[in-house]
Design a protein around this motif. Structure first.
Motif, PDB file in Angstrom:
ATOM      1  N   PRO A 139       0.803  -1.226   0.000  1.00  0.00           N
ATOM      2  CA  PRO A 139       0.000   0.000   0.000  1.00  0.00           C
ATOM      3  C   PRO A 139       0.836   1.276   0.000  1.00  0.00           C
ATOM      4  O   PRO A 139       1.946   1.312   0.523  1.00  0.00           O
ATOM      5  N   ASP A 140       0.245   2.309  -0.603  1.00  0.00           N
ATOM      6  CA  ASP A 140       0.830   3.649  -0.597  1.00  0.00           C
ATOM      7  C   ASP A 140       0.314   4.469   0.580  1.00  0.00           C
ATOM      8  O   ASP A 140       0.959   5.435   0.991  1.00  0.00           O
ATOM      9  N   PHE A 141      -0.866   4.101   1.089  1.00  0.00           N
ATOM     10  CA  PHE A 141      -1.447   4.833   2.220  1.00  0.00           C
ATOM     11  C   PHE A 141      -2.216   3.874   3.109  1.00  0.00           C
ATOM     12  O   PHE A 141      -2.645   2.804   2.677  1.00  0.00           O
ATOM     13  N   LEU A 142      -2.367   4.279   4.365  1.00  0.00           N
ATOM     14  CA  LEU A 142      -3.081   3.486   5.352  1.00  0.00           C
ATOM     15  C   LEU A 142      -4.011   4.387   6.151  1.00  0.00           C
ATOM     16  O   LEU A 142      -3.629   5.505   6.510  1.00  0.00           O
ATOM     17  N   VAL A 143      -5.204   3.912   6.434  1.00  0.00           N
ATOM     18  CA  VAL A 143      -6.068   4.524   7.441  1.00  0.00           C
ATOM     19  C   VAL A 143      -5.778   3.754   8.720  1.00  0.00           C
ATOM     20  O   VAL A 143      -6.113   2.573   8.834  1.00  0.00           O
ATOM     21  N   ILE A 144      -5.134   4.418   9.685  1.00  0.00           N
ATOM     22  CA  ILE A 144      -4.565   3.687  10.823  1.00  0.00           C
ATOM     23  C   ILE A 144      -5.330   3.864  12.135  1.00  0.00           C
ATOM     24  O   ILE A 144      -4.970   3.245  13.134  1.00  0.00           O
ATOM     25  N   GLY A 145      -6.349   4.694  12.171  1.00  0.00           N
ATOM     26  CA  GLY A 145      -7.061   4.868  13.430  1.00  0.00           C
ATOM     27  C   GLY A 145      -8.281   5.754  13.239  1.00  0.00           C
ATOM     28  O   GLY A 145      -8.363   6.476  12.240  1.00  0.00           O
ATOM     29  N   VAL A 146      -9.179   5.712  14.217  1.00  0.00           N
ATOM     30  CA  VAL A 146      -9.235   4.821  15.376  1.00  0.00           C
ATOM     31  C   VAL A 146     -10.522   4.008  15.293  1.00  0.00           C
ATOM     32  O   VAL A 146     -11.437   4.374  14.550  1.00  0.00           O
ATOM     33  N   PRO A 147     -10.659   2.888  16.035  1.00  0.00           N
ATOM     34  CA  PRO A 147     -11.893   2.106  15.970  1.00  0.00           C
ATOM     35  C   PRO A 147     -13.111   2.912  16.423  1.00  0.00           C
ATOM     36  O   PRO A 147     -13.032   3.737  17.332  1.00  0.00           O
ATOM     37  N   LYS A 148     -14.223   2.669  15.753  1.00  0.00           N
ATOM     38  CA  LYS A 148     -15.508   3.315  16.051  1.00  0.00           C
ATOM     39  C   LYS A 148     -15.453   4.825  15.807  1.00  0.00           C
ATOM     40  O   LYS A 148     -16.066   5.610  16.523  1.00  0.00           O
ATOM     41  N   ALA A 149     -14.719   5.217  14.758  1.00  0.00           N
ATOM     42  CA  ALA A 149     -14.609   6.646  14.423  1.00  0.00           C
ATOM     43  C   ALA A 149     -14.839   6.896  12.946  1.00  0.00           C
ATOM     44  O   ALA A 149     -14.419   7.929  12.426  1.00  0.00           O
TER      45      ALA A 149
ATOM     46  N   VAL B  34      -5.658   9.473   9.981  1.00  0.00           N
ATOM     47  CA  VAL B  34      -6.117   9.175  11.337  1.00  0.00           C
ATOM     48  C   VAL B  34      -7.433   9.902  11.577  1.00  0.00           C
ATOM     49  O   VAL B  34      -7.515  11.121  11.424  1.00  0.00           O
ATOM     50  N   LEU B  35      -8.453   9.153  11.938  1.00  0.00           N
ATOM     51  CA  LEU B  35      -9.737   9.718  12.358  1.00  0.00           C
ATOM     52  C   LEU B  35      -9.810   9.652  13.874  1.00  0.00           C
ATOM     53  O   LEU B  35      -9.671   8.576  14.456  1.00  0.00           O
ATOM     54  N   LEU B  36     -10.017  10.801  14.514  1.00  0.00           N
ATOM     55  CA  LEU B  36     -10.122  10.855  15.971  1.00  0.00           C
ATOM     56  C   LEU B  36     -11.556  11.183  16.369  1.00  0.00           C
ATOM     57  O   LEU B  36     -12.238  11.957  15.708  1.00  0.00           O
ATOM     58  N   ARG B  37     -11.972  10.602  17.469  1.00  0.00           N
ATOM     59  CA  ARG B  37     -13.320  10.829  17.987  1.00  0.00           C
ATOM     60  C   ARG B  37     -13.252  11.089  19.476  1.00  0.00           C
ATOM     61  O   ARG B  37     -12.372  10.549  20.160  1.00  0.00           O
ATOM     62  N   ASN B  38     -14.164  11.909  19.969  1.00  0.00           N
ATOM     63  CA  ASN B  38     -14.279  12.122  21.409  1.00  0.00           C
ATOM     64  C   ASN B  38     -14.060  10.783  22.120  1.00  0.00           C
ATOM     65  O   ASN B  38     -14.788   9.819  21.886  1.00  0.00           O
ATOM     66  N   PRO B  39     -13.027  10.666  22.952  1.00  0.00           N
ATOM     67  CA  PRO B  39     -12.662   9.336  23.485  1.00  0.00           C
ATOM     68  C   PRO B  39     -13.721   8.706  24.374  1.00  0.00           C
ATOM     69  O   PRO B  39     -13.807   7.471  24.438  1.00  0.00           O
ATOM     70  N   VAL B  40     -14.519   9.509  25.060  1.00  0.00           N
ATOM     71  CA  VAL B  40     -15.594   8.946  25.875  1.00  0.00           C
ATOM     72  C   VAL B  40     -16.662   8.340  24.972  1.00  0.00           C
ATOM     73  O   VAL B  40     -17.130   7.215  25.188  1.00  0.00           O
ATOM     74  N   ASP B  41     -17.049   9.086  23.940  1.00  0.00           N
ATOM     75  CA  ASP B  41     -18.055   8.582  23.005  1.00  0.00           C
ATOM     76  C   ASP B  41     -17.527   7.383  22.219  1.00  0.00           C
ATOM     77  O   ASP B  41     -18.264   6.442  21.927  1.00  0.00           O
ATOM     78  N   ARG B  42     -16.247   7.425  21.884  1.00  0.00           N
ATOM     79  CA  ARG B  42     -15.649   6.290  21.177  1.00  0.00           C
ATOM     80  C   ARG B  42     -15.707   5.034  22.046  1.00  0.00           C
ATOM     81  O   ARG B  42     -16.073   3.956  21.571  1.00  0.00           O
ATOM     82  N   ALA B  43     -15.339   5.187  23.320  1.00  0.00           N
ATOM     83  CA  ALA B  43     -15.349   4.047  24.233  1.00  0.00           C
ATOM     84  C   ALA B  43     -16.766   3.492  24.395  1.00  0.00           C
ATOM     85  O   ALA B  43     -16.974   2.269  24.403  1.00  0.00           O
ATOM     86  N   HIS B  44     -17.732   4.387  24.514  1.00  0.00           N
ATOM     87  CA  HIS B  44     -19.119   3.937  24.683  1.00  0.00           C
ATOM     88  C   HIS B  44     -19.612   3.214  23.433  1.00  0.00           C
ATOM     89  O   HIS B  44     -20.292   2.176  23.518  1.00  0.00           O
ATOM     90  N   SER B  45     -19.277   3.728  22.264  1.00  0.00           N
ATOM     91  CA  SER B  45     -19.655   3.071  21.014  1.00  0.00           C
ATOM     92  C   SER B  45     -18.989   1.707  20.899  1.00  0.00           C
ATOM     93  O   SER B  45     -19.593   0.735  20.432  1.00  0.00           O
ATOM     94  N   ASN B  46     -17.745   1.609  21.338  1.00  0.00           N
ATOM     95  CA  ASN B  46     -16.995   0.357  21.348  1.00  0.00           C
ATOM     96  C   ASN B  46     -17.693  -0.679  22.245  1.00  0.00           C
ATOM     97  O   ASN B  46     -17.927  -1.834  21.843  1.00  0.00           O
TER      98      ASN B  46
END
Length: 311
Positions: free
Chosen positions: A4-14, A109-121
């Motif tokens: 690959p030339d590029f990677l989407v590396i993060g984050v889960p549930k975002a 990298v996609l970042l999401r509010n970590p509390v909301d990310r954890a709850h979605s997880n």
């Protein structure tokens, strides 16, 4: 080599699954049909044990280099090749492996509010019948015990959301112009503009993809006695299912999961009390993230639960 030339590396549930689906429509980009090949998560065969369902997930890892390269063989000549595995940011060893094999890769990298990310997880694993803990706050508190028992990364509700730590390591390996930081809410609220940012970052024509399909949206699962029995059966299957062929697993699991997710209704919302209990896990890391990136993330200290439209 078909790498690959590029990677989407993060984050889960975002929104990484939705981003993968959107970028796959661009004529100058190629993303394999296997989403989350997880190649860089291990230097050899992945572990065989873990939490409920982990053994089956490990069996899905594309860990042999020949198999990984084969994913990109169908790419049209001249197309940029990429893949999305949102655990690469969290796994510092994976970051090191990417640096050794793909030192010039572009990283999204996609970042999401970590509390909301954890709850979605947590909600995702609850709806899959795998999460045994019905209380979100308690599930977060169990993380260290689960990590010690070898449960896989997706169970690390708190640690997955400590982006400052993860990005500090990443920026020690890659130049910042190789990394594009996005926010989940931008992909959700302004998809066309956000996709154009990604395409411009990758160096392909903008304006060709402007829709982000809803992907991997977690269904509502009520906490009822009947569902409790179904979830217990699914967890048992998650522990022993790796001993059976995939078609057999799916044939048994699909009707059970369908029965568990039969009801329709609103998803469980994050209460103010739950937010106050979980937010302290992240306060220091949010400060570190702001200092590291020079970008404002202090809204994560006060904003309520984000609407669940994409994952």
């Amino acid at each position: 080599m078909a790498l690959p030339d590029f990677l989407v590396i993060g984050v889960p549930k975002a929104g990484t699954t939705a981003l993968h689906a959107a970028l796959a429509r661009h004529p100058a980009l190629f993303l394999p049909t296997v989403k989350e090949p997880k190649f860089f998560l291990s230097a050899g065969p992945p572990p065989a044990r873990g939490g409920p369902g982990d053994a089956q997930t490990y069996q899905e890892h594309v860990w042999r280099r020949g198999d990984y390269e084969a994913l990109f063989d169908p790419a049209p000549e001249g197309a940029l090749r990429g893949e999305a595995t949102p655990f690469y940011l969290y796994d510092l060893d994976a970051q090191n492996r990417i640096r050794r094999l793909l030192p010039k890769a572009r990283l999204v990298v996609l970042l999401r509010n970590p509390v909301d990310r954890a709850h979605s997880n947590w909600t995702h694993l609850w709806a899959a019948g795998l999460e045994p803990e019905r209380d979100f706050v308690r599930a977060c508190a169990l993380e260290e015990r689960r990590r010690a028992a070898g449960w896989a990364d997706f169970w690390h509700y708190v640690s997955l959301g400590r982006y400052g730590e993860q990005l500090a390591h990443l920026f020690g390996l890659f130049s910042r112009d190789q990394v594009l930081l996005l926010r989940y809410r931008d992909l959700r609220d302004s998809p066309a503009e956000t996709l154009d940012r990604v395409c411009a970052f990758l160096g392909v024509e903008t304006g060709l993809v402007d829709l982000v399909p809803a992907q991997n949206v977690t269904p509502f699962v009520a906490d009822t006695p009947v569902n409790g029995v179904l979830r217990a059966v699914l967890r048992t299957g998650g522990r022993v299912g790796h001993h059976f062929p995939v078609p057999v697993r799916r044939a048994v699991r699909s009707p059970l999961l369908g029965a568990l997710q039969r009801q329709r209704g609103g998803r469980p919302t994050l209460t103010p009390e739950q937010r106050r209990a979980v937010l302290p896990y992240f306060v220091d890391d949010i400060a570190r993230l702001q200092e590291l990136t020079g970008l404002p993330y202090d809204d994560w200290l006060t904003v309520g639960l984000e609407p669940e439209t994409i994952d």
